[in-house]
Write an enzyme that holds these catalytic residues in place. Sequence first.
Site, mmCIF file in Angstrom:
data_model
loop_
_atom_site.group_PDB
_atom_site.id
_atom_site.type_symbol
_atom_site.label_atom_id
_atom_site.label_comp_id
_atom_site.label_asym_id
_atom_site.label_seq_id
_atom_site.Cartn_x
_atom_site.Cartn_y
_atom_site.Cartn_z
ATOM 1 N N TYR A 1 -4.124 5.486 15.245
ATOM 2 C CA TYR A 1 -4.849 4.531 14.407
ATOM 3 C C TYR A 1 -6.241 5.060 14.079
ATOM 4 O O TYR A 1 -6.672 5.052 12.923
ATOM 5 C CB TYR A 1 -4.951 3.184 15.113
ATOM 6 N N GLU B 1 -12.989 2.563 16.183
ATOM 7 C CA GLU B 1 -12.047 3.429 16.882
ATOM 8 C C GLU B 1 -12.148 4.880 16.406
ATOM 9 O O GLU B 1 -11.661 5.788 17.079
ATOM 10 C CB GLU B 1 -10.615 2.919 16.695
ATOM 11 N N LEU C 1 0.807 -1.214 0.000
ATOM 12 C CA LEU C 1 0.000 0.000 0.000
ATOM 13 C C LEU C 1 0.847 1.274 0.000
ATOM 14 O O LEU C 1 0.314 2.371 -0.175
ATOM 15 C CB LEU C 1 -0.938 0.010 1.209
ATOM 16 N N SER D 1 -13.347 1.770 11.045
ATOM 17 C CA SER D 1 -13.236 1.179 12.375
ATOM 18 C C SER D 1 -14.058 1.936 13.409
ATOM 19 O O SER D 1 -14.197 3.160 13.341
ATOM 20 C CB SER D 1 -11.760 1.176 12.798
#
Length: 337
Positions: free
Chosen positions: A154, A133, A65, A131
Amino acid sequence: MGKSALITGITGQDGSYLAELLLGKGYTVHGLLRRSSSFNTERLDRIYQGPQEPDRRLVLHHADLSDGVALVNLLRDLRPDEVYNLGAQSHVRVSFDAPLYTGDVTGMGALRLLEAIRASGVDTRIYQASSSEMFGATPPPQNERTPFHPRSPYGCAKVFGYWATINYREAYDLFAVNGILFNHESPRRGETFVTRKITRAVARIRAGLQDRLYLGNLDAVRDWGYAPEYVEAMWRMLQRDVPDDYVVATGEAGTVRQFLEVAFSAAGLDWAEYVRFDPKYERPSEVDALIGDASKAESLLGWKPEVRWAELARIMVDADVSKLDAELTGTAVRIDR
């Protein structure tokens, strides 16, 4: 002729389950594999190397990536019907120690893949692994309309990937969707993630190979689901007529402490005798509670979770106990779940 799909992060928990799901539906599956001096394909061994003839419809390609040019070239060569971006540095605690790497792979990696699709001109549909999160400090329950307040590098990187996906959908008319998945676990979960760390420790303590388990915050509240069910939701998102974003969750929450209780009791053990607190496992900024509302996914995708966190804990303990027993006795065991 069957469809084809490209999966980044195919060697991870979700990637391996998704590959199996798609192969079962007649797809040819292509996976990205980072170049390394060691193999990291054990989760794919059942279908890639297999005890019988390997499935020739699963093809792995060395790409990353971080390399946008390679992504463009690969997409032009493969021209997949669907792309699933599951590749990331996905450990929240590690993201505090490696924030730049996490931002590059998890955030910019998503943008590179989106741009590669645009630049290559390939007519495909893309799923972005977002996510829970991203919600961070925002109180539960969380759904598609809940504002984001990430509490880790993250989470911040995932927010970037989320909005990049929406931007490319709106700016370039890409069929691009975000799956906002809450915590989902399985026997294939990485050993450094708290649920698998717990169930692996249960097996080792039961066998007399470990005396203590050290953990951080036991009061964190999470919505844990079963990974094989969650990859089904990913696939369903790309089968819709219109691209959209969906929360995928069980709506049932438990604390790390409760997960401990169920996991240790599944092996006839009292968790309090073995678990100790270690501050090094605490995050600089904590996410107290994540509980998802997946009513949109149920209504539009027809998706509903079956396995709840207590059953999940027992599934994972049984798998880790069986795996360790087989290692100690020298017998072969295959964990399919």
